[in-house]
Design a protein around this motif. Structure first.
Motif, PDB file in Angstrom:
ATOM      1  N   GLU A 435       4.642 -37.114  10.044  1.00  0.00           N
ATOM      2  CA  GLU A 435       3.402 -36.751   9.486  1.00  0.00           C
ATOM      3  C   GLU A 435       2.255 -36.906  10.174  1.00  0.00           C
ATOM      4  O   GLU A 435       1.200 -36.479   9.884  1.00  0.00           O
ATOM      5  N   ARG A 436       2.312 -37.575  11.553  1.00  0.00           N
ATOM      6  CA  ARG A 436       1.143 -38.029  12.167  1.00  0.00           C
ATOM      7  C   ARG A 436       1.145 -36.859  13.396  1.00  0.00           C
ATOM      8  O   ARG A 436       0.277 -36.887  14.385  1.00  0.00           O
ATOM      9  N   GLU A 439      -2.344 -35.607  14.004  1.00  0.00           N
ATOM     10  CA  GLU A 439      -3.233 -36.410  14.595  1.00  0.00           C
ATOM     11  C   GLU A 439      -2.849 -36.586  16.117  1.00  0.00           C
ATOM     12  O   GLU A 439      -3.752 -36.759  17.142  1.00  0.00           O
ATOM     13  N   LEU A 507      -3.948 -44.739  19.486  1.00  0.00           N
ATOM     14  CA  LEU A 507      -3.422 -44.545  18.133  1.00  0.00           C
ATOM     15  C   LEU A 507      -2.541 -45.737  17.900  1.00  0.00           C
ATOM     16  O   LEU A 507      -1.828 -45.890  18.943  1.00  0.00           O
ATOM     17  N   THR A 510       2.327 -45.883  17.649  1.00  0.00           N
ATOM     18  CA  THR A 510       2.992 -44.442  18.411  1.00  0.00           C
ATOM     19  C   THR A 510       3.353 -45.459  19.694  1.00  0.00           C
ATOM     20  O   THR A 510       3.017 -46.397  20.052  1.00  0.00           O
TER      21      THR A 510
END
Length: 728
Positions: A435-436, A439, A507, A510
């Motif tokens: 879902e990232r 980003e 981020l 990650t």
């Protein structure tokens, strides 16, 4: 006379045919078992090192790992003028169509023109792992050759990792074949000079070759535990011929001495037992030292060094086994014949002996008369040779350093001239929750924009790829510079320390790592530098322990460490002088990279520390043997050197011949290894063991044997027909 070495020799001498048949069966079974089981080659995963390796593992988990890639280059043939674009495009389309039909091919791109419109290229991605591409590239090369034949006005060539790898392997094989053709006759001639007998000269060579055959089979079995990186057979040939001949030579020389001393009063079997009680034990100690020293390479945590260690350990132990089993059997069978030949050649051998004795006496005279001055002069000379090590530049040998005798490398040069953006790349790999993805992709695009704006070493169009599950994302940045160039290295440092931490690295949640050709070639030498102190420390400990165990002397253990370091650094210094500069390019046939291969220093230290124990053990065994017979230390040193000088010289000539043959190879790193080992053996045999060691032992006197209590100097000399054979 009851230790295992003597018992094995006695049994073989008493049952020679049984021992010979047993050895032949062992060799046949070893090779047969290896072939039946098959070798287990290293895979792509085995080569992953450092952050680059971690990034490759992340990419592989998302199905984004590097695939074997071949590129077909289409240019105008020499002498045909400008490129005919119509014909070139037709040839490129034909190449693409042919490649798509091959089962080995995963995908094919359309023709890509260079910036000057003088070339077209077609990129062909193969199926399977990156490291396995060279096994299947022949089918692609065949299609390229057919298209080239159909378009004589075009230069249609193929190059890529698989074809380059195949070319390197072929060139290495051809070089090794030529090396064997040179090394074997020179070794045979050396042994003929030493023994004056064809039969006695052939024995060491046959035993060494049979040991190599057995070791190849056993190493194939061992590869299922320690995967073979493709260098195992090379190491077995390199080490096997050297130590196999040396161990047999030590044993044979001592057997001949004992036979001459017995003057016919002992049977061939009894003479073999005497040789086993002295040189037999020296061979065992030397072999164990080489094997244990080689085993320290496992500490490098690297598949290439593990493969080297396995080959060296296996062939050394097999060579020791041959010297303890089949060699005594051969000596017992050939004893009577050799005695008759010696009687017929007695006048010639005496003259040769006197000449050798005069040379040895002349060399030892300054050592005996002025040990302090000799020690100082020889040590200062070795230190001077070692000083260039301070300027050593260690790099990983990249494609740019491969010999241009490989046709694929000449094609590679033309491809890089037309498409400089293909020289190297950075790959930033990010793993995060699916879902990232947006980003992560946004952060990577920001990184690409900053890299293009701030880093002059970045060129071309960035490529962003993602895995099917959207959890792994990979950014490719082209670097139009060679992987070992300063520009590429600075760009990698900037990427890892500034661009990544300031963008995608910021981020949370990650996992980020950087790989690519530049990172691979930077991380590998860095990894070796980190491991070097650990391995050298283990080597020093092994050398010390083995020497103390062999001679019951802490002092000699420390001396062994000091002399090995002196020899290794001196040879490494000469390597720097020769290969980091251009003055020797014409002499040795290479193009200087201005650096030393990252594997060379570690390989040199480990192998040299092991091989130097051969001379150390043999020489000091003779000295200690004389001391145990009641000879004063000073006289024992000179006597031991005099009696061992001939065999040490002969052994050194054999080793230098083998290693120097590798210095003639086309591959720069193999050339550096061969040169450094040849120089190291020369220094060790003719400077360390003849000048430095005896000078130091003369100055130390009775302290050499501390803490063991030496035998009293007044001990009664040996009686005719009796000997003290214990060497500890």
């Amino acid at each position: 006379m009851t230790n295992p070495t003597v018992r094995m020799a006695r049994h073989s001498a008493l049952h020679p045919w049984r021992a010979l048949i047993g050895w032949l069966l062992f060799v046949a079974l070893s090779l047969g078992a290896g072939i039946a089981l098959g070798a287990h080659p290293a895979t792509t995963e085995d080569f992953r090192i450092g952050e680059a390796g971690r990034a490759e593992a992340l990419a592989a988990e998302g199905g984004l790992q590097q695939k074997p890639l071949e590129r077909v280059l289409v240019q105008a043939a020499p002498g045909t003028g400008a490129l005919d674009r119509t014909e070139a495009e037709a040839a490129a389309r034909e190449i693409a169509a042919r490649m798509r039909q091959l089962p080995e091919v995963l995908s094919v791109t359309g023709p890509v023109a260079d910036s000057r419109h003088t070339a077209l290229r077609v990129d062909v991605t193969m199926k399977g792992a990156e490291f396995d591409g060279k096994k299947h590239v022949d089918a692609l090369l065949a299609q390229t050759a057919e298209v080239r034949a159909a378009h004589p006005r075009l230069l249609v060539e193929e190059v890529g990792g698989p074809s380059i790898g195949k070319g390197v392997d072929r060139l290495r094989g051809d070089d090794l074949s030529r090396t064997e053709v040179i090394a074997l006759p020179v070794t045979l001639i050396t042994l003929l000079i030493v023994f004056g007998s064809v039969v006695m000269a052939v024995v060491p060579l046959l035993l060494a070759l049979s040991s190599i055959v057995a070791a190849v089979g056993l190493s194939m079995i061992a590869s299922h535990v320690f995967p073979d990186a493709g260098v195992g057979t090379n190491v077995i040939l390199l080490i096997g011929l050297a130590v196999g001949v040396d161990y047999t030579l030590f044993y044979l020389k001592r057997e001949r001495e004992e036979r001459a001393r017995a003057a016919g009063r002992l049977t061939p079997q009894a003479v073999v037992e005497l040789a086993a009680a002295t040189s037999g034990r020296a061979v065992v100690v030397s072999g164990l030292a080489v094997a244990v020293s080689s085993a320290t390479l496992y500490l490098a945590d690297d598949v290439i060094f593990s493969s080297i260690a396995t080959g060296a350990v296996v062939v050394t132990l097999v060579a020791v086994l041959s010297s303890l089993t089949v060699l005594p059997a051969l000596l017992a069978l050939l004893g009577a014949r050799s005695e008759r030949r010696k009687a017929r050649k007695k006048p010639v051998r005496k003259g040769t002996s006197r000449t050798g004795g005069r040379i040895t006496a002349a060399v030892l005279r300054p050592v005996a008369q002025h040990p302090a001055a000799t020690l100082a002069a020889s040590t200062l000379a070795l230190v001077a040779l070692a000083l260039p090590v301070l300027d050593i530049n260690i790099t990983e040998m990249s494609r740019e350093t491969h010999s241009r005798a490989i046709p694929a490398m000449r094609t590679y040069d033309r491809l890089m001239a037309a498409y400089p953006e293909l020289k190297a790349m950075h790959q930033v790999v990010v793993r995060a929750e699916a879902e990232r993805f947006e980003e992560v992709a946004g952060a990577l695009r920001t990184l690409a924009d900053r890299a293009n704006a701030e880093d002059p070493a970045i060129g071309g169009t960035p490529v962003l790829r993602t895995s099917a599950d959207r959890r792994t994302t990979l950014l490719e940045l082209a670097v139009p510079h060679s992987v070992n160039s300063r520009e590429a290295r600075v760009s990698l440092d900037r990427l890892r320390t500034d661009l990544v931490p300031g963008t995608v690295g910021a981020l949370t949640g990650t996992e980020v790592a950087v790989t690519g050709e530049v990172a691979r070639y930077a991380d590998y030498p860095a990894h070796q530098k980190r491991k070097l102190p650990l391995i050298v420390g283990a080597l020093l400990l092994v050398t010390f322990v083995m020497t103390v165990w062999a001679f019951r002397s802490v002092v000699l253990g420390l001396v062994g460490i000091l002399l090995n370091l002196l020899s290794a650094f001196a040879s490494l210094g000469l390597l720097v002088v020769v290969f980091q500069h251009q003055w020797a390019e014409g002499i040795l046939g290479f193009t200087s990279t201005g650096s030393i291969g990252s594997r060379v220093p570690l390989f040199l230290f480990v192998i040299l520390f092991g091989l130097s124990m051969d001379y150390q053990v043999f020489v000091i065994s003779r000295i200690r043997e004389a001391r145990l017979d009641g000879v004063p230390t000073r006289q024992a040193v000179l006597q031991g050197l005099s009696s061992s000088a001939g065999v040490v010289t002969s052994a050194a000539v054999v080793m230098v011949t083998v290693f120097a043959g590798f210095a003639a190879l086309h591959l720069v790193e193999m050339k550096q290894i061969g040169f450094s080992l040849a120089v190291a053996v020369l220094l060790d045999a003719f400077v360390i063991r003849v000048l430095v060691l005896p000078s130091l032992m003369l100055l130390l006197g009775e302290a050499n044997w501390w803490p063991a209590r030496p035998a009293p100097a007044s001990r009664e000399p040996e009686r005719a027909g009796t000997r003290t054979v214990s060497v500890g």
